[in-house]
Design a protein around this motif. Structure first.
Motif, PDB file in Angstrom:
ATOM      1  N   THR A 122      -4.336  13.016  -2.055  1.00 10.22           N
ATOM      2  CA  THR A 122      -5.255  13.947  -1.394  1.00 10.22           C
ATOM      3  C   THR A 122      -4.784  15.393  -1.353  1.00 10.22           C
ATOM      4  OG1 THR A 122      -4.343  13.380   0.766  1.00 10.22           O
ATOM      5  CG2 THR A 122      -6.272  12.149   0.040  1.00 10.22           C
ATOM      6  N   ASP A 123      -3.494  15.629  -1.190  1.00  7.55           N
ATOM      7  CA  ASP A 123      -3.012  17.000  -1.035  1.00  7.55           C
ATOM      8  C   ASP A 123      -2.286  17.550  -2.258  1.00  7.55           C
ATOM      9  OD1 ASP A 123      -4.019  17.023   1.518  1.00  7.55           O
ATOM     10  OD2 ASP A 123      -2.120  16.478   2.455  1.00  7.55           O
ATOM     11  N   ASN A 124      -2.308  16.842  -3.348  1.00 12.34           N
ATOM     12  CA  ASN A 124      -1.602  17.303  -4.539  1.00 12.34           C
ATOM     13  C   ASN A 124      -2.621  17.654  -5.623  1.00 12.34           C
ATOM     14  OD1 ASN A 124       0.141  17.779  -6.669  1.00 12.34           O
ATOM     15  ND2 ASN A 124       1.567  16.197  -6.014  1.00 12.34           N
ATOM     16  N   TYR A 125      -2.981  18.900  -5.667  1.00 15.08           N
ATOM     17  CA  TYR A 125      -3.987  19.402  -6.610  1.00 15.08           C
ATOM     18  C   TYR A 125      -3.595  19.109  -8.054  1.00 15.08           C
ATOM     19  CZ  TYR A 125      -6.628  22.846  -9.289  1.00 15.08           C
ATOM     20  OH  TYR A 125      -7.417  23.475 -10.221  1.00 15.08           O
ATOM     21  N   PHE A 126      -2.326  19.209  -8.352  1.00 16.59           N
ATOM     22  CA  PHE A 126      -1.859  19.048  -9.729  1.00 16.59           C
ATOM     23  C   PHE A 126      -2.071  17.630 -10.250  1.00 16.59           C
ATOM     24  CE2 PHE A 126       0.955  22.390  -7.979  1.00 16.59           C
ATOM     25  CZ  PHE A 126       0.457  23.433  -8.726  1.00 16.59           C
ATOM     26  N   HIS A 154       0.132   8.731   0.374  1.00 15.33           N
ATOM     27  CA  HIS A 154      -1.258   8.977  -0.014  1.00 15.33           C
ATOM     28  C   HIS A 154      -1.565  10.470  -0.035  1.00 15.33           C
ATOM     29  CE1 HIS A 154      -5.633   8.655  -0.192  1.00 15.33           C
ATOM     30  NE2 HIS A 154      -5.401   7.476  -0.725  1.00 15.33           N
ATOM     31  N   SER A 155      -1.096  11.195   0.949  1.00 14.73           N
ATOM     32  CA  SER A 155      -1.399  12.633   0.967  1.00 14.73           C
ATOM     33  C   SER A 155      -0.614  13.385  -0.102  1.00 14.73           C
ATOM     34  CB  SER A 155      -1.125  13.227   2.350  1.00 14.73           C
ATOM     35  OG  SER A 155       0.246  13.141   2.671  1.00 14.73           O
ATOM     36  N   PRO A 188       0.832  -1.216   0.000  1.00 16.98           N
ATOM     37  CA  PRO A 188       0.000   0.000   0.000  1.00 16.98           C
ATOM     38  C   PRO A 188       0.863   1.262   0.000  1.00 16.98           C
ATOM     39  CG  PRO A 188       0.215  -0.814   2.218  1.00 16.98           C
ATOM     40  CD  PRO A 188       0.931  -1.810   1.336  1.00 16.98           C
ATOM     41  N   PHE A 189       0.193   2.401  -0.184  1.00 20.00           N
ATOM     42  CA  PHE A 189       0.883   3.668   0.036  1.00 20.00           C
ATOM     43  C   PHE A 189       1.256   3.741   1.511  1.00 20.00           C
ATOM     44  CE2 PHE A 189      -1.763   5.298  -3.626  1.00 20.00           C
ATOM     45  CZ  PHE A 189      -0.689   5.458  -4.483  1.00 20.00           C
TER      46      PHE A 189
END
Length: 93
Positions: free
Chosen positions: A36-40, A31-32, A25-26
């Motif tokens: 989840t936290d990487n808009y690009f 994961h963030s 898994p991540f």
């Protein structure tokens, strides 16, 4: 011929070292940072914004992986392995 054999051996040992990571898994902040936290990564229309940023290549590979496979971890780990293997070949060569 000997050099190609050594590249092959390097690839085999690299694959053996990474073999347990492909289905893992991540972990930690993966994961963030990736999802989840990487808009690009999640917004292809914004991909042009990370060109020239300090992590353009990293975000580019994350975005391409996310575009092709979504949140499946295997693709991210395979690309990571390929990048490391190519770098090992360049250093060895």
């Amino acid at each position: 011929m000997k050099k190609y054999f050594l590249f092959f051996v390097l690839a085999v040992f690299g694959a053996a070292a990474y073999s347990s990571s492909f289905s893992g898994p991540f972990l930690f902040d993966d994961h963030s940072i990736i999802i989840t936290d990487n808009y690009f990564v999640q917004n292809p229309a914004a991909w042009w914004k990370f060109i020239g940023s300090k992590r353009a290549l990293v975000n580019g590979t994350f975005a391409l992986n996310y575009f092709l496979q979504g949140e499946k971890v295997e693709g991210f780990h395979l690309v990571n392995f390929i990048i490391h293997l190519v770098n090992a070949f360049l250093i060895f060569g």
